[in-house]
Design a protein around this motif. Structure first.
Motif, short mmCIF file in Angstrom:
data_model
loop_
_atom_site.label_atom_id
_atom_site.label_comp_id
_atom_site.label_asym_id
_atom_site.label_seq_id
_atom_site.Cartn_x
_atom_site.Cartn_y
_atom_site.Cartn_z
N GLY A 187 -32.86 -7.97 -21.99
CA GLY A 187 -31.84 -8.58 -21.14
C GLY A 187 -30.51 -8.64 -21.85
N PHE A 188 -29.92 -7.50 -22.05
CA PHE A 188 -28.67 -7.38 -22.81
C PHE A 188 -27.71 -6.53 -21.99
CE2 PHE A 188 -25.83 -5.23 -25.73
CZ PHE A 188 -25.54 -6.20 -26.67
N ALA A 189 -26.55 -7.07 -21.68
CA ALA A 189 -25.52 -6.33 -20.95
C ALA A 189 -24.40 -5.97 -21.92
CB ALA A 189 -24.99 -7.15 -19.78
N GLN A 190 -24.27 -4.70 -22.18
CA GLN A 190 -23.27 -4.21 -23.14
C GLN A 190 -21.86 -4.51 -22.66
OE1 GLN A 190 -23.96 -2.91 -26.11
NE2 GLN A 190 -21.83 -2.65 -26.59
N MET A 250 -32.56 -8.41 -15.27
CA MET A 250 -32.21 -7.87 -13.96
C MET A 250 -30.75 -7.41 -13.95
SD MET A 250 -32.86 -6.82 -11.00
CE MET A 250 -34.55 -7.33 -10.71
N ILE A 251 -29.86 -8.16 -14.55
CA ILE A 251 -28.46 -7.74 -14.61
C ILE A 251 -28.33 -6.42 -15.37
CG2 ILE A 251 -26.19 -8.30 -15.62
CD1 ILE A 251 -26.79 -11.23 -14.80
N ALA A 252 -29.03 -6.31 -16.50
CA ALA A 252 -28.99 -5.06 -17.27
C ALA A 252 -29.54 -3.91 -16.43
CB ALA A 252 -29.78 -5.22 -18.57
N ALA A 253 -30.65 -4.16 -15.72
CA ALA A 253 -31.25 -3.12 -14.88
C ALA A 253 -30.30 -2.71 -13.76
CB ALA A 253 -32.58 -3.60 -14.32
N LEU A 254 -29.64 -3.68 -13.12
CA LEU A 254 -28.71 -3.36 -12.04
C LEU A 254 -27.50 -2.59 -12.56
CD1 LEU A 254 -28.76 -6.67 -9.96
CD2 LEU A 254 -29.56 -4.42 -9.22
N ARG A 255 -26.97 -2.98 -13.71
CA ARG A 255 -25.83 -2.25 -14.29
C ARG A 255 -26.23 -0.81 -14.59
NH1 ARG A 255 -21.50 -4.30 -16.87
NH2 ARG A 255 -21.99 -3.22 -18.80
N ASN A 256 -27.47 -0.63 -15.06
CA ASN A 256 -27.96 0.72 -15.34
C ASN A 256 -28.11 1.52 -14.05
OD1 ASN A 256 -30.77 2.45 -15.67
ND2 ASN A 256 -29.32 2.68 -17.35
N GLN A 257 -28.67 0.91 -13.01
CA GLN A 257 -28.85 1.60 -11.74
C GLN A 257 -27.52 1.92 -11.07
OE1 GLN A 257 -31.73 2.56 -9.95
NE2 GLN A 257 -32.81 2.17 -11.87
N PHE A 258 -26.57 0.98 -11.11
CA PHE A 258 -25.31 1.13 -10.39
C PHE A 258 -24.34 2.05 -11.12
CE2 PHE A 258 -20.95 -0.31 -9.43
CZ PHE A 258 -20.93 -0.06 -8.07
N GLY A 259 -24.13 1.81 -12.40
CA GLY A 259 -23.10 2.55 -13.11
C GLY A 259 -23.59 3.40 -14.26
N GLY A 260 -24.92 3.45 -14.42
CA GLY A 260 -25.46 4.24 -15.52
C GLY A 260 -25.22 3.63 -16.88
N HIS A 261 -24.92 2.32 -16.90
CA HIS A 261 -24.68 1.64 -18.18
C HIS A 261 -25.96 1.68 -19.02
CE1 HIS A 261 -20.78 0.03 -16.96
NE2 HIS A 261 -21.32 -0.14 -15.79
N VAL A 289 -2.55 -14.57 -14.88
CA VAL A 289 -3.24 -14.31 -13.61
C VAL A 289 -4.68 -14.80 -13.72
CG1 VAL A 289 -4.04 -12.49 -12.04
CG2 VAL A 289 -1.81 -12.28 -13.17
N PRO A 290 -5.12 -15.69 -12.83
CA PRO A 290 -6.49 -16.17 -12.91
C PRO A 290 -7.49 -15.11 -12.43
CG PRO A 290 -5.39 -17.14 -11.01
CD PRO A 290 -4.36 -16.33 -11.75
N LEU A 291 -8.52 -14.90 -13.20
CA LEU A 291 -9.60 -13.96 -12.84
C LEU A 291 -10.95 -14.62 -13.14
CD1 LEU A 291 -8.37 -10.51 -14.23
CD2 LEU A 291 -8.49 -11.25 -11.86
N PRO A 292 -11.30 -15.67 -12.42
CA PRO A 292 -12.52 -16.40 -12.78
C PRO A 292 -13.80 -15.57 -12.67
CG PRO A 292 -11.61 -17.21 -10.70
CD PRO A 292 -10.60 -16.27 -11.29
N ALA A 293 -13.92 -14.72 -11.68
CA ALA A 293 -15.16 -13.95 -11.53
C ALA A 293 -15.33 -12.93 -12.65
CB ALA A 293 -15.20 -13.26 -10.17
N ILE A 294 -14.26 -12.21 -12.98
CA ILE A 294 -14.35 -11.20 -14.04
C ILE A 294 -14.54 -11.89 -15.39
CG2 ILE A 294 -13.08 -9.40 -15.28
CD1 ILE A 294 -11.89 -8.58 -12.57
N THR A 295 -13.84 -12.99 -15.60
CA THR A 295 -14.00 -13.73 -16.86
C THR A 295 -15.42 -14.25 -17.00
OG1 THR A 295 -11.67 -14.37 -16.77
CG2 THR A 295 -13.09 -15.66 -18.22
N ALA A 296 -15.98 -14.79 -15.92
CA ALA A 296 -17.36 -15.29 -15.96
C ALA A 296 -18.35 -14.16 -16.23
CB ALA A 296 -17.71 -15.99 -14.65
N SER A 297 -18.11 -12.98 -15.66
CA SER A 297 -19.03 -11.87 -15.90
C SER A 297 -18.94 -11.38 -17.35
CB SER A 297 -18.78 -10.71 -14.93
OG SER A 297 -17.54 -10.09 -15.17
N LEU A 298 -17.74 -11.39 -17.91
CA LEU A 298 -17.58 -11.02 -19.31
C LEU A 298 -18.32 -12.01 -20.21
CD1 LEU A 298 -16.24 -9.25 -21.52
CD2 LEU A 298 -14.29 -10.82 -21.41
N PHE A 299 -18.17 -13.30 -19.93
CA PHE A 299 -18.86 -14.31 -20.73
C PHE A 299 -20.36 -14.24 -20.53
CE2 PHE A 299 -14.81 -17.08 -20.82
CZ PHE A 299 -14.31 -16.34 -21.88
N ALA A 300 -20.82 -13.84 -19.35
CA ALA A 300 -22.27 -13.66 -19.13
C ALA A 300 -22.79 -12.53 -20.01
CB ALA A 300 -22.56 -13.38 -17.66
#
Length: 82
Positions: free
Chosen positions: A20-23, A65-76, A40-51
Motif C-alpha cells: 500500500g504505497f503510492a509513489q 487499493m489506492i496504489a492498485a487504482l493508480r496503477n490501473q488508471f495511469g500505469g503508476h 491559491v487553495p488546493l485542498p483536494a490535491i494537497t490532501a492527496s499528496l499528503f495521503a
C-alpha cells in the motif's frame, strides 16, 4: 474507478501481491508548491499528496487499493509486498 478496482481485484483478489504505497511522482508536489507561491487553495490535491506521504508510514488495505487504482488508471508503478 469502480471498473478499475474490479480489474485490480480480479488480478489479485486481496491485493496481497502489492504494498500500500503510492509513489510521489512530482506532479502533485510542484502543483502544491505553485499553489502556495500564488496563494491559491488546493485542498483536494494537497490532501492527496499528503495521503501519498502517509502511505509510506504503514501498509494498509486502503492504500493498497489506492496504489492498485493508480496503477490501473495511469500505469503508476506499484511496489510488491515483501
Amino acid at each position: 474507478l469502480l471498473d478499475l478496482a474490479v480489474n485490480a481485484l480480479d488480478e489479485d483478489e486481496h491485493l496481497q501481491r502489492l504494498r500500500g504505497f503510492a509513489q510521489d511522482s512530482g506532479e502533485g508536489r510542484w502543483t502544491v508548491e505553485a499553489a502556495i507561491d500564488n496563494a491559491v487553495p488546493l485542498p483536494a490535491i494537497t490532501a492527496s499528496l499528503f495521503a501519498r506521504f502517509a502511505s509510506r508510514q504503514e501498509d494498509s488495505p486502503q492504500m493498497k487499493m489506492i496504489a492498485a487504482l493508480r496503477n490501473q488508471f495511469g500505469g503508476h508503478a506499484v511496489e510488491s509486498a515483501k
